[in-house]
Scaffold this active site. Structure first.
Site, mmCIF file in Angstrom:
data_model
loop_
_atom_site.group_PDB
_atom_site.id
_atom_site.type_symbol
_atom_site.label_atom_id
_atom_site.label_comp_id
_atom_site.label_asym_id
_atom_site.label_seq_id
_atom_site.Cartn_x
_atom_site.Cartn_y
_atom_site.Cartn_z
ATOM 1 N N HIS A 234 29.747 41.182 37.229
ATOM 2 C CA HIS A 234 30.451 41.460 38.483
ATOM 3 C C HIS A 234 29.590 40.986 39.639
ATOM 4 C CE1 HIS A 234 32.294 43.685 41.758
ATOM 5 N NE2 HIS A 234 33.313 43.928 40.968
ATOM 6 N N LYS B 138 47.571 42.794 42.047
ATOM 7 C CA LYS B 138 47.567 41.791 43.114
ATOM 8 C C LYS B 138 48.952 41.165 43.285
ATOM 9 C CE LYS B 138 45.411 37.303 44.026
ATOM 10 N NZ LYS B 138 46.140 36.371 43.179
#
Length: 889
Positions: free
Chosen positions: A150, A556
């Protein structure tokens, strides 16, 4: 109006102590001027949140002016001061979580900590679950944690080690009665670590490589998780006996640790076949070194002599076999271990591990070596030797003389294998299709298709050396058809990853359904696969069909509510299809840390899953701030494992309160309607409004995130617009701007529409009280609303072109609408009144996040006006805000 509860005194004490030490370090290292400037900024940020509204506005205006006038030479040390402060606050909060857990444990039977294994077992008993059913569930349970890279968590190992030493010093102050001299030495050591933190560059000079990310992830496994996974059976046994009043009996750890780092090729061109192969070797080498240390430690413990205890026939036979396979070792040991059979056995085991390590190191240096026959070729081989030690110690009445430590090592190997974590491969489905078509006489394979085949060929070499256990999962991102999966199966076969005797590949092919259409079509994909005779034979041999459901791209695409509804529908339907076809299904939850990507409290998220969809098998990704928040200390790792294992056990045995099926059907229908209203509101802004993309690009630091060296992976899968942007930078950008829009937009409109229908308001409140799934969704939205700061977000919005400003008014209106509707549901006067610990955490952090947000707005303005040399301070704001906000990606 309810007041925010004060911070717990011990936590306040630790924060003040660490803050005072940091202040002293700032004065010593940078001079009083920086400290005075930092203190002025801090006080203005606090005033901005307290007192009358007029005073707040004045403090905000003055804070903005101070930071606008700040030269870059002063901006960086101010930012670093706040960033280091957040590292220390995180440390204090982690320590306080451990302190709370110990306090609960010390109170004994009456008050086990919520979510602990003891609380879980007591809940099972209250629900009438008999002991035999608990044992049966534990025997078949599998909990897999898959660690992923990440961009907000590429912390340098040296910083992790310093913070860990600081944590140990805090713990020493709590748990030991120190003399005045010892207390002074403890304080001096803490100050030394904070000074070293200040003097160490927290940022890499270049974008982190995949190798950097591999080292970072494996640090958590090696230092924090390795010991804890081995202790899970003991924790289960302790909790079971406390609840049921009888021994649990032998049970293996249900936990497995996997990793994507170094194997995730989805949109990351840096994961090459060479990087993949080197990652496998790095896992193997570090895992063997850890095992060698453990075997050496056991050798010091198991000094039992045949003069006092009999080793048993099995150990004698095992030693004779070792002597035949390793005669030089037997000769070298000679009289050194004569009469000490357990220690002698460990010397042979040590040699087998050493031979494996020498082989791996030779291969890492480019030497074409062969793994010696006497080395361990699989985790099962090592576990077999550990089993011999266990049984012989039990026969020799050694339960209290080392047996426990041998069992712990056995369980560590079961959970981690020989290489710290089992690697997984992820690749776009289109790459598998391209490679298969090329092999069947079609056009040449795409670059991605060729890379996939090269990686699978490297995997074939690795499995030949270290068994399937090194890597046996191939995940297909953006899968949408059965043909995608069959193409990947064909790729595996062509690469030699095939067992003719069993008629199956030596990898599991896992479709990842991410977007709305794929989630809805997923059940049909499984039906088609189960009807294919070749795939069906492969599946019978493998024993399980794993399916990954993605929480990121769907959120999203259609917003939080519609994505949540689609995921719920998909999990129910996938489970029903598998059950109808007699197939064991394991769902893999691709969660992020943000609410928009499926984040939230671990056990709550598990209990909110649809009935029957866990059935003893749970797998999920762990990434971003989760690594620090959940695994930065061994005690935190233990708590995380307890929460996840306990949640899976409760769900598997259906021992949690749920509405009856007919009532849940009503709730699901209402939520589907709610989700459709939310989808329309979300799509109208994000996808249908032509001014939205220019607004988003200007009102968040998304372009700066993509340009700065904060992760090995590009922010987009491929060239294109918003549709190609990854969900991580999408959520991360909105969190940086403090609006956190993906976590709540459309929820207020949908709840308002439901409440306006006849009986809708009462229905939604009943759903919140009785349906774990809906309560989890609303509680997560509440958390996001509490973390958002629309006054600061408006400063980011002011960076956008004037033609897009009306969008900000619509966004702000929806935020206020969502707050009203959520508070109506939860009955809270203030957000998070029902979650006081989280409320306290946010109130503690926000005044210190605010200056970094104000300064980030100013740096964005300067960068976009053409100023140079702002990248480093801008990157410091990104990392600092991420540390302060958490749940950022």
């Amino acid at each position: 109006m309810a007041r925010i509860r004060p911070v717990d005194p011990p936590l306040r004490r630790d924060v003040r102590l660490l803050g005072r030490l940091l202040g002293e370090v700032l004065v010593e290292q940078e001079g009083p001027a920086l400290f005075e400037l930092e203190e002025r900024v801090r006080h203005l940020a606090i005033q901005r949140r307290r007192g009358p509204m007029e005073g707040r506005r004045a403090a905000a205006a003055e804070l903005a002016q101070v930071l606008q006038r700040l030269p870059l030479s002063q901006a960086e040390p101010v930012l670093r001061a706040f960033a280091v402060y957040f590292q220390l606050v995180n440390l204090a909060e982690q320590h306080h979580r451990i302190r709370r857990a110990r306090a609960h444990a010390s109170e004994g039977v009456t008050r086990p900590q919520r979510g602990s294994l003891e609380a879980t077992m007591r809940e099972l008993k209250r629900a009438g679950v008999p002991p035999a059913r608990v044992r049966e569930a534990l025997d078949g349970m599998r909990v897999t944690l898959t660690l992923t890279a990440h961009p907000t968590q590429a912390v340098r190992r040296t910083l992790l080690e310093k913070l860990y030493r600081l944590a140990q010093l805090l713990e020493e102050r709590d748990r030991c009665r120190l003399t005045p001299r010892e207390r002074a030495e403890n304080l001096a050591a803490m100050r030394e670590e904070i000074t070293a933190l200040w003097q160490t560059d927290e940022l890499r000079r270049e974008r982190p490589t995949v190798g950097d990310e591999v080292k970072n992830v494996l640090w958590y496994v090696e230092e924090m998780l390795a010991d804890e996974v081995g202790c899970v059976p003991e924790s289960l046994a302790w909790a079971f006996e406390r609840a049921y009043g009888e021994p649990l009996g032998p049970v293996a750890t249900p936990v497995r640790v996997h990793s994507w780092v170094g194997g995730d090729m989805d949109g990351n061109p840096l994961v090459t076949p060479e990087v993949f192969a080197d990652t496998l070797r790095a896992h193997h080498a570090r895992g063997l070194r850890l095992l060698l240390r453990e075997v050496a430690r056991l050798g010091g413990m198991l000094s039992q002599s045949v003069r006092h205890v009999a080793p048993g026939d099995a150990l004698e036979r095992s030693l004779a076999e070792d002597a035949r396979e390793l005669p030089e070792v037997a000769k070298l040991q000679g009289a050194r271990t004569e009469g000490e059979p357990w220690r002698r056995k460990l010397r042979f085991m040590e040699e087998r591990l050493l031979r494996g390590l020498r082989f791996v190191e030779a291969r890492r240096q480019g030497v074409d070596a062969k793994l010696p026959d006497a080395a361990y070729h699989s985790p099962e081989a090592l576990m077999a030797d550990l089993g011999v030690l266990e049984r012989s110690l039990a026969e020799a009445r050694g339960d209290q003389a080392g047996l426990r430590e041998v069992r712990r090592m056995h369980e560590r190997v079961r959970a981690l294998g020989l290489g710290l974590a089992e690697l997984e491969i992820r690749a776009p489905a289109e790459d598998a299709v391209s490679a298969t078509r090329a092999a069947e006489g079609g056009p040449p394979a795409s670059e991605g298709g060729a890379r996939l085949m090269a990686v699978l060929e490297r995997l074939k070499e690795a499995q030949a050396v270290g068994s399937e256990a090194v890597c046996r999962t191939l995940i297909l991102s953006m899968a949408s058809t059965a043909e995608d999966v069959l193409a990947a199966l064909a790729c595996a076969r062509r690469a030699g990853l095939w067992d003719d005797a069993r008629g199956c590949a030596t990898v599991d092919v896992v479709p990842l359904f991410e977007q709305l259409g794929a989630l809805d079509a997923g059940p049909d994909v499984l039906r088609a696969l189960f009807a294919n005779p070749v795939y069906r034979r492969h599946l019978r041999a493998r024993g399980v069909q794993e399916v990954m459901v993605g929480y990121s791209d769907s959120g999203k695409e259609v917003g939080l509510l519609a994505a949540s509804a689609a995921l719920y529908r998909a999990q129910v339907a996938l489970t029903e299809v598998a059950r109808a076809n007699g197939v064991t299904l394991r769902l893999f939850h691709g969660r992020g840390e943000t609410v928009a990507r499926g984040g939230g409290p671990a056990q709550t998220a598990i209990l909110a899953l649809p009935p029957g969809t866990v059935a003893g098998a749970y797998k999920a990704t762990e990434q971003g701030e989760a690594m620090d928040h959940k695994y930065a200390r061994p005690e935190l790792a233990r708590r995380t494992l307890e929460l996840v294992v306990g949640g899976v056990l409760l769900h598997t045995l259906d021992a949690q309160p749920r509405p009856p099926p007919e009532e849940e059907a009503t709730y699901r229908a209402a939520f589907d309607a709610l989700a459709e209203d939310g989808r329309r509101a979300y799509r109208a802004l994000v996808w249908d409004e032509p001014r939205f993309v220019p607004f988003f690009m200007a009102a968040t630091p998304v372009e700066e995130i993509a340009a700065l060296p904060i992760g090995s992976r590009p922010s987009k899968r491929k060239a294109g617009g918003l549709e190609t942007l990854r969900a991580i930078p999408w959520s991360f950008a909105w969190t940086q701007s403090r609006a956190i829009l993906p976590g709540w937009y459309g929820v207020g409109t949908a709840l308002e529409a439901l409440a306006a229908r006849p009986g809708g308001a009462a229905l939604s409140q009943r759903m919140y009280r009785e349906w774990p799934f809906f309560r989890s969704v609303i509680d997560n939205v509440t958390m996001v609303l509490a973390k958002a700061d629309m006054a600061i977000a408006s400063r980011y919005a002011a960076l956008a072109p004037s033609a897009t400003r009306p969008l900000w008014r619509a966004i702000r209106a929806e935020y206020m609408r969502t707050r009203r509707q959520v508070k109506r549901l939860t009955g809270e006067a203030r957000l998070l009144d029902n979650m006081p610990q989280l409320q306290r955490s946010i109130s503690l952090r926000n005044p210190y996040v605010d200056p970094m947000s104000f300064l980030q707005v100013e740096l964005l303005r300067r960068k976009r006006e053409g100023s140079g040399d702002v990248d480093r301070p801008l990157l410091l704001t990104l990392n600092g805000i991420a540390a302060g906000m958490r749940n950022t990606g």
